[in-house]
Design a protein around this motif. Structure first.
Motif, PDB file in Angstrom:
ATOM      1  N   GLY A 180       0.811  -1.211   0.000  1.00  0.00           N
ATOM      2  CA  GLY A 180       0.000   0.000   0.000  1.00  0.00           C
ATOM      3  C   GLY A 180       0.842   1.257   0.000  1.00  0.00           C
ATOM      4  O   GLY A 180       0.524   2.245  -0.671  1.00  0.00           O
ATOM      5  N   GLY A 181       1.939   1.238   0.749  1.00  0.00           N
ATOM      6  CA  GLY A 181       2.804   2.409   0.833  1.00  0.00           C
ATOM      7  C   GLY A 181       3.640   2.626  -0.419  1.00  0.00           C
ATOM      8  O   GLY A 181       3.901   3.763  -0.810  1.00  0.00           O
ATOM      9  N   ILE A 182       4.057   1.527  -1.063  1.00  0.00           N
ATOM     10  CA  ILE A 182       4.821   1.652  -2.311  1.00  0.00           C
ATOM     11  C   ILE A 182       3.938   2.239  -3.405  1.00  0.00           C
ATOM     12  O   ILE A 182       4.347   3.090  -4.179  1.00  0.00           O
ATOM     13  CB  ILE A 182       5.388   0.290  -2.741  1.00  0.00           C
ATOM     14  CG1 ILE A 182       6.405  -0.210  -1.701  1.00  0.00           C
ATOM     15  CG2 ILE A 182       6.062   0.378  -4.110  1.00  0.00           C
ATOM     16  CD1 ILE A 182       6.838  -1.649  -1.897  1.00  0.00           C
ATOM     17  N   ALA A 183       2.698   1.743  -3.442  1.00  0.00           N
ATOM     18  CA  ALA A 183       1.659   2.334  -4.295  1.00  0.00           C
ATOM     19  C   ALA A 183       2.041   2.397  -5.767  1.00  0.00           C
ATOM     20  O   ALA A 183       1.800   3.392  -6.446  1.00  0.00           O
ATOM     21  CB  ALA A 183       1.272   3.722  -3.783  1.00  0.00           C
ATOM     22  N   SER A 184       2.651   1.334  -6.257  1.00  0.00           N
ATOM     23  CA  SER A 184       2.920   1.234  -7.686  1.00  0.00           C
ATOM     24  C   SER A 184       2.806  -0.230  -8.093  1.00  0.00           C
ATOM     25  O   SER A 184       2.652  -1.107  -7.245  1.00  0.00           O
ATOM     26  CB  SER A 184       4.314   1.775  -8.031  1.00  0.00           C
ATOM     27  OG  SER A 184       5.311   0.797  -7.817  1.00  0.00           O
ATOM     28  N   ASP A 185       2.888  -0.466  -9.392  1.00  0.00           N
ATOM     29  CA  ASP A 185       2.786  -1.829  -9.902  1.00  0.00           C
ATOM     30  C   ASP A 185       4.134  -2.400 -10.294  1.00  0.00           C
ATOM     31  O   ASP A 185       4.221  -3.350 -11.072  1.00  0.00           O
ATOM     32  CB  ASP A 185       1.827  -1.879 -11.098  1.00  0.00           C
ATOM     33  CG  ASP A 185       0.375  -1.702 -10.668  1.00  0.00           C
ATOM     34  OD1 ASP A 185       0.042  -2.116  -9.542  1.00  0.00           O
ATOM     35  OD2 ASP A 185      -0.411  -1.130 -11.442  1.00  0.00           O
TER      36      ASP A 185
ATOM     37  N   PRO B 240      -2.222  -9.361 -11.443  1.00  0.00           N
ATOM     38  CA  PRO B 240      -3.430  -9.560 -12.239  1.00  0.00           C
ATOM     39  C   PRO B 240      -3.807  -8.273 -12.957  1.00  0.00           C
ATOM     40  O   PRO B 240      -3.164  -7.228 -12.765  1.00  0.00           O
ATOM     41  CB  PRO B 240      -4.474  -9.907 -11.177  1.00  0.00           C
ATOM     42  CG  PRO B 240      -4.046  -9.076 -10.002  1.00  0.00           C
ATOM     43  CD  PRO B 240      -2.538  -9.068 -10.048  1.00  0.00           C
ATOM     44  N   GLU B 241      -4.831  -8.322 -13.766  1.00  0.00           N
ATOM     45  CA  GLU B 241      -5.373  -7.099 -14.329  1.00  0.00           C
ATOM     46  C   GLU B 241      -5.847  -6.206 -13.171  1.00  0.00           C
ATOM     47  O   GLU B 241      -6.518  -6.661 -12.259  1.00  0.00           O
ATOM     48  CB  GLU B 241      -6.553  -7.421 -15.249  1.00  0.00           C
ATOM     49  CG  GLU B 241      -7.114  -6.209 -15.967  1.00  0.00           C
ATOM     50  CD  GLU B 241      -8.230  -6.564 -16.933  1.00  0.00           C
ATOM     51  OE1 GLU B 241      -8.896  -5.639 -17.431  1.00  0.00           O
ATOM     52  OE2 GLU B 241      -8.435  -7.775 -17.175  1.00  0.00           O
ATOM     53  N   GLY B 242      -5.479  -4.959 -13.219  1.00  0.00           N
ATOM     54  CA  GLY B 242      -5.785  -4.056 -12.104  1.00  0.00           C
ATOM     55  C   GLY B 242      -4.623  -3.876 -11.158  1.00  0.00           C
ATOM     56  O   GLY B 242      -4.673  -3.029 -10.260  1.00  0.00           O
ATOM     57  N   GLY B 243      -3.569  -4.682 -11.319  1.00  0.00           N
ATOM     58  CA  GLY B 243      -2.334  -4.497 -10.579  1.00  0.00           C
ATOM     59  C   GLY B 243      -2.409  -4.784  -9.089  1.00  0.00           C
ATOM     60  O   GLY B 243      -3.276  -5.525  -8.616  1.00  0.00           O
ATOM     61  N   VAL B 244      -1.490  -4.181  -8.344  1.00  0.00           N
ATOM     62  CA  VAL B 244      -1.381  -4.403  -6.901  1.00  0.00           C
ATOM     63  C   VAL B 244      -2.675  -4.026  -6.189  1.00  0.00           C
ATOM     64  O   VAL B 244      -3.122  -4.718  -5.265  1.00  0.00           O
ATOM     65  CB  VAL B 244      -0.190  -3.614  -6.316  1.00  0.00           C
ATOM     66  CG1 VAL B 244      -0.217  -3.663  -4.787  1.00  0.00           C
ATOM     67  CG2 VAL B 244       1.130  -4.177  -6.823  1.00  0.00           C
ATOM     68  N   LEU B 245      -3.284  -2.940  -6.604  1.00  0.00           N
ATOM     69  CA  LEU B 245      -4.506  -2.495  -5.942  1.00  0.00           C
ATOM     70  C   LEU B 245      -5.598  -3.554  -6.032  1.00  0.00           C
ATOM     71  O   LEU B 245      -6.362  -3.748  -5.075  1.00  0.00           O
ATOM     72  CB  LEU B 245      -4.991  -1.176  -6.551  1.00  0.00           C
ATOM     73  CG  LEU B 245      -6.154  -0.477  -5.843  1.00  0.00           C
ATOM     74  CD1 LEU B 245      -5.826  -0.224  -4.376  1.00  0.00           C
ATOM     75  CD2 LEU B 245      -6.489   0.834  -6.542  1.00  0.00           C
TER      76      LEU B 245
END
Length: 363
Positions: free
Chosen positions: A262-267, A284-289
């Protein structure tokens, strides 16, 4: 991070939010209030945080203990002693571990007998944390420890000091010490934090740290994940995804992995070929989030994992938005988004409380 001034009314709002006096406050807002209180500091803040240990959430109580250690306020000592002792049986090993680590952060010689009582605790993470905390206190109070210069790039009180100045050691030698299970945990932690000091752009250092996820100690693995949250390096994302997704991994490791993501906030590294990664490290599609959102609602996931992902989503949204999310949002228009080497939640809370301070001064 120096303390800031808030009005009594603002402090009251932060207290009510942290302690969920309405009974309807989302966990991520309570986390944000906690780290805003950390930026404020002082005896009253310690007392407010101490009240939070009545809460049923292990994740929240774990963070309460962490913040008490970072405040450097000795008023917290009896509170942390009581949590570690756990005479009422209200605190799980993850919370007790964090209380022991916080005692190490406060670094008082008087805490050594207390910590030593739990060197044979039934919980491995508790006894290992106590072992490290005792060594840290002894180091901090030695001539070497008193002469040591803190790393200004990392504003946290760490469980162990970095091994040596960065120019005197190599990443391969530090990796060897990191993975050497014949060394005391304290020395391995020192190697861990020295690898951290190479920074987010050192792929070699990040990959050496990721090798630590193969260690048999959940405490050790969770510290690697915590450091990845500090570094915010895209190179760490595949290994963090693997830890979060593994149902056999210890909850405390998965918790730290989620919050780090969450803190890195990138894929991750742009253009990286996902097909070359192990399945559990692929996005997956949609990435880390999308991964965080999946685990935030998984009913068969441990509550600590679900709650950590809920908090991590808030951290992600903060890092990727010009908006502020805090219980005093009308006061935060001037908050900065500069990224520093602390956790994502602390970055967002620090920005918010800076704006609170500016509003108080201009009022």
């Amino acid at each position: 991070m120096s303390s800031v001034q808030v009005t009594p009314e603002q402090l009251s709002v932060l207290k009510a939010t942290l302690l969920n006096t309405s009974g309807q406050t989302p966990l991520h807002e309570r986390f944000r209030s906690l780290f805003m209180l950390k930026a404020v500091g002082g005896d009253e803040v310690v007392d407010i945080i101490a009240e939070g240990f009545k809460d049923p959430s292990p994740l929240l109580k774990h963070e309460l203990a962490y913040v008490l250690g970072q405040l450097s306020n000795l008023r917290a000592l009896p509170v942390l002693n009581a949590v570690l002792d756990n005479s009422d049986g209200q605190h799980c090993s993850m919370v007790r571990h964090e209380a022991a680590e916080a005692l190490g952060a406060l670094s008082q010689l008087e805490s050594i007998p207390t910590l030593s009582k739990y060197l044979d605790d039934p919980s491995r993470e508790v006894r290992e944390t106590c072992e490290i905390a005792v060594k840290k206190i002894e180091f901090d109070n030695s001539p070497e420890g008193k002469a040591r210069q803190l790393n200004p790039d990392f504003p946290t009180i760490d469980p162990a000091p970095s091994a040596t100045p960065i120019g005197d050691v190599s990443i391969p030698s530090l990796r060897t010490d990191l993975l050497n299970t014949s060394l005391p945990l304290f020395e391995r932690y020192r190697a861990m934090f020295a690898l951290r000091d190479f920074g987010a752009n050192s792929k070699e250092a990040v990959e050496a740290l990721a090798d630590g996820f193969g260690d048999g100690s959940a405490l050790f693995r969770h510290e690697v994940a915590y450091i990845f949250g500090q570094l915010s390096s895209p190179y760490s994302i595949p290994s963090l995804l693997s830890r979060l997704r593994d149902p056999k991994e210890d909850d405390m490791v998965r918790h730290e992995a989620a919050e780090a993501l969450g803190g890195i906030a990138s894929d991750g590294v742009e253009g990286e070929d996902q097909s070359k990664l192990p399945t559990d490290q692929q996005l997956p599609e949609g990435g880390v989030l999308a991964v965080l959102r999946e685990w935030a609602v998984k009913q068969d996931a441990p509550i600590v994992v679900r709650e950590s992902c809920q908090v991590a989503i808030d951290m992600w949204e903060y890092e990727n938005s010009t908006d502020q999310f805090n219980p005093l949002d009308s006061l935060t228009a001037s908050a900065s988004h500069d990224k520093v080497n602390s956790t994502g939640m602390e970055r967002s809370a620090h920005a918010a409380v800076a704006a609170m301070s500016s509003a108080s001064v201009s009022a």
